[in-house]
Motif scaffolding. Structure first.
Motif, PDB file in Angstrom:
ATOM      1  N   THR A  12       0.685  -1.167  -0.064  1.00 26.72           N
ATOM      2  CA  THR A  12       0.068  -0.037  -0.080  1.00 26.72           C
ATOM      3  C   THR A  12       0.852   1.038  -0.042  1.00 26.72           C
ATOM      4  O   THR A  12       0.638   1.998   0.695  1.00 26.72           O
ATOM      5  N   LYS A  14       2.412   4.727  -1.544  1.00 24.24           N
ATOM      6  CA  LYS A  14       1.929   6.087  -2.323  1.00 24.24           C
ATOM      7  C   LYS A  14       2.859   6.500  -3.256  1.00 24.24           C
ATOM      8  O   LYS A  14       4.068   6.522  -3.069  1.00 24.24           O
ATOM      9  N   ALA A  88      10.732   6.069   3.780  1.00 29.50           N
ATOM     10  CA  ALA A  88      10.116   5.626   4.874  1.00 29.50           C
ATOM     11  C   ALA A  88       9.281   6.779   5.782  1.00 29.50           C
ATOM     12  O   ALA A  88       9.523   7.868   5.420  1.00 29.50           O
ATOM     13  N   ARG A  89       8.384   6.247   6.666  1.00 30.00           N
ATOM     14  CA  ARG A  89       8.198   7.230   7.811  1.00 30.00           C
ATOM     15  C   ARG A  89       7.133   8.439   7.042  1.00 30.00           C
ATOM     16  O   ARG A  89       7.068   9.486   7.764  1.00 30.00           O
ATOM     17  N   GLN A  90       6.654   8.141   5.881  1.00 33.08           N
ATOM     18  CA  GLN A  90       5.725   9.311   5.373  1.00 33.08           C
ATOM     19  C   GLN A  90       6.743  10.610   5.162  1.00 33.08           C
ATOM     20  O   GLN A  90       6.000  11.696   5.400  1.00 33.08           O
ATOM     21  N   VAL A 110       6.268   6.249  -1.219  1.00 35.29           N
ATOM     22  CA  VAL A 110       6.192   6.657   0.172  1.00 35.29           C
ATOM     23  C   VAL A 110       5.442   5.709   0.964  1.00 35.29           C
ATOM     24  O   VAL A 110       4.242   5.261   0.531  1.00 35.29           O
ATOM     25  N   THR A 111       6.021   5.091   2.198  1.00 32.67           N
ATOM     26  CA  THR A 111       5.571   4.277   2.948  1.00 32.67           C
ATOM     27  C   THR A 111       5.332   5.179   4.464  1.00 32.67           C
ATOM     28  O   THR A 111       6.168   5.509   4.899  1.00 32.67           O
ATOM     29  N   ASP A 112       4.086   4.458   5.215  1.00 29.56           N
ATOM     30  CA  ASP A 112       3.976   5.328   6.633  1.00 29.56           C
ATOM     31  C   ASP A 112       4.664   4.205   7.513  1.00 29.56           C
ATOM     32  O   ASP A 112       4.978   4.680   8.799  1.00 29.56           O
ATOM     33  N   ALA A 113       5.367   3.152   7.265  1.00 32.42           N
ATOM     34  CA  ALA A 113       6.128   2.303   8.089  1.00 32.42           C
ATOM     35  C   ALA A 113       7.596   2.950   8.182  1.00 32.42           C
ATOM     36  O   ALA A 113       7.921   3.783   7.576  1.00 32.42           O
ATOM     37  N   ASN A 114       7.955   2.578   9.620  1.00 35.15           N
ATOM     38  CA  ASN A 114       9.319   3.011   9.964  1.00 35.15           C
ATOM     39  C   ASN A 114      10.439   2.237   9.056  1.00 35.15           C
ATOM     40  O   ASN A 114       9.941   1.183   8.549  1.00 35.15           O
ATOM     41  N   THR A 115      11.336   2.913   8.985  1.00 34.92           N
ATOM     42  CA  THR A 115      12.691   2.454   8.112  1.00 34.92           C
ATOM     43  C   THR A 115      12.764   0.635   8.360  1.00 34.92           C
ATOM     44  O   THR A 115      12.988  -0.161   7.415  1.00 34.92           O
TER      45      THR A 115
END
Length: 312
Positions: A12, A14, A88-90, A110-115
Motif C-alpha cells: 500500500t 503512495k 519511509a515514515r511518510q 512513500v510508506t508510513d512504516a518506519n525504516t
C-alpha cells in the motif's frame, strides 16, 4: 518476474513521482540504503536494488548538502536500472529527488512504516517473490508437521495415498503439480498452482475438492519440503534397504532433501508407512536414529561373541 506496481499493491505505497516507471522490473532481492551515495560516494552503488531512504538519509540530504549537491545526488541515484526509491515514515520527498525521478521514470514511493520495519518486511517478500523456482510432478502433504513430497511414476498411487493421509487428519498442499521455490539455502517451499488448489485427482472417481469434503483444516497453502518419499513398483530380486543406513538425497534446484524409496506391494499400507517415515525423520533431526543404534548393537555383539551364529 516482479514489477514495481506489484510492490505498491502489496505494501500500500503512495506514488509521488516517476509513475511512468511502475512497470520497472525488480530483479534483485537485496535492498539498499544509499547513505554513502548521498554523501557523494558512488563507487559501489548497488543501483539495481530497491533503494530505501529513512530519516537519517533525508536529514543529511536536506541539511548538509547545497542545492547543487542535492540535484547531483538525486540524478545519480536515479539510474535506468534502478527499479524504485522508497521513503519511509511518510517523509516529505525533496523537490530535487522528485524532479530526478520524473525525468528518469524512476518511481518514488512513500510508506508510513518506519525504516527498520519496512526494510524487514520488504526483504522477506522479495526473497520469496524472486526465489529460484521449479515444478515437480508429485504430491505434497503435511504429515505431523513434516512436508513430505510423494513422487513416483504416473498411476503408482500418489494421490490415493494422499487421500488416505488426509482422512487420517493430515493436510494436503498440492496434488499432481507442485510449485517449488528455494527461498534460502536448503529451504524449499512448496505450493499448488492456483488452478488446482485444494483438488485431488483420483482415478476412477475424478476430481474431488478436499476442503469441501473434509474441511479447511485438511488443506495448507504452503509448506516447507523436508522429506521425499518415492513410490515404485516392487521388483522381485531387487535389493531394497532393510536397515535404514542407506541415506539418499534428492536434488531440487540447488538444495537437497532426504529421500526414501518405498516399494509398492499389495497389502502394504502406504499411508501408514509415510506417517512412520515422517515421525522417524523428526526423531533423526532430534538426534535419535534407530538404524544407527541397531548397527552399534550389532557391532558390539560381534565384538563380544566373535560372531553372530549363536545370536541371530
Amino acid at each position: 518476474m516482479l514489477r514495481v506496481h506489484e510492490l505498491i499493491d502489496q505494501f500500500t505505497l503512495k506514488v509521488v513521482a516517476g509513475d511512468e516507471g511502475l512497470t520497472n522490473e525488480i530483479k534483485n532481492y537485496d535492498i539498499s540504503r544509499p547513505a554513502l551515495e548521498i554523501g557523494g560516494y558512488f563507487s559501489h552503488y548497488s543501483s539495481d536494488r530497491v533503494q530505501i531512504l529513512g530519516m537519517t538519509e533525508i536529514s543529511f540530504f536536506e541539511r548538509m548538502l547545497t542545492d547543487k549537491e542535492r540535484e547531483d545526488r538525486s540524478k545519480r541515484l536515479c539510474r535506468k536500472e534502478t527499479p524504485c526509491i522508497v521513503l519511509a515514515r511518510q517523509l516529505p520527498p525533496p523537490l530535487e529527488l522528485i524532479e530526478a525521478c520524473n525525468a528518469s521514470n524512476t518511481p518514488l514511493l512513500v510508506t508510513d512504516a518506519n525504516t527498520t520495519t519496512f526494510y524487514s518486511r520488504l526483504s522477506g517478500y522479495l526473497e520469496k517473490a524472486l526465489a529460484p523456482e521449479t515444478n515437480m510432478h508429485g504430491v505434497l502433504v503435511d504429515v505431523y508437521g513434516i512436508g513430505v513430497l510423494i513422487t513416483g511414476e504416473s498411476g503408482v498411487g500418489k494421490s490415493e495415498t494422499a487421500l488416505e493421509l488426509v482422512k487420517n487428519g493430515h493436510r494436503l498442499v498440492a496434488d499432481d503439480n507442485v510449485e517449488i521455490k528455494e527461498v534460502s539455502d536448503n529451504v524449499l517451499m512448496g505450493s499448488a498452482p492456483k488452478l488446482i488448489q485444494n483438488l485431488l485427482e483420483i482415478r476412477g472417481l475424478g476430481i474431488i475438492n478436499v476442503m469441501t469434503l473434509f474441511g479447511a483444516g485438511c488443506i495448507l497453502a504452503e509448506k516447507r519440503i523436508m522429506l521425499n518419499v518415492n513410490l515404485e513398483t516392487w521388483e522381485k530380486g531387487r535389493d531394497y534397504d532393510r536397515v535404514g543406513l542407506d541415506r539418499r538425497k534428492l536434488s531440487i534446484l540447488n538444495s537437497e532433501i532426504e529421500m526414501r524409496t518405498i516399494p509398492i506391494r499389495p497389502g502394504r499400507s502406504l499411508a501408514g508407512i509415510i506417517e512412520v517415515a515422517a515421525m522417524n525423520y523428526r526423531l533423526q533431526n532430534m538426534g535419535y536414529d534407530a538404524a544407527v543404534e541397531f548397527n552399534e548393537r550389532l557391532n558390539k555383539q560381534i565384538k563380544v561373541n566373535g560372531g553372530l551364529e549363536n545370536d541371530i
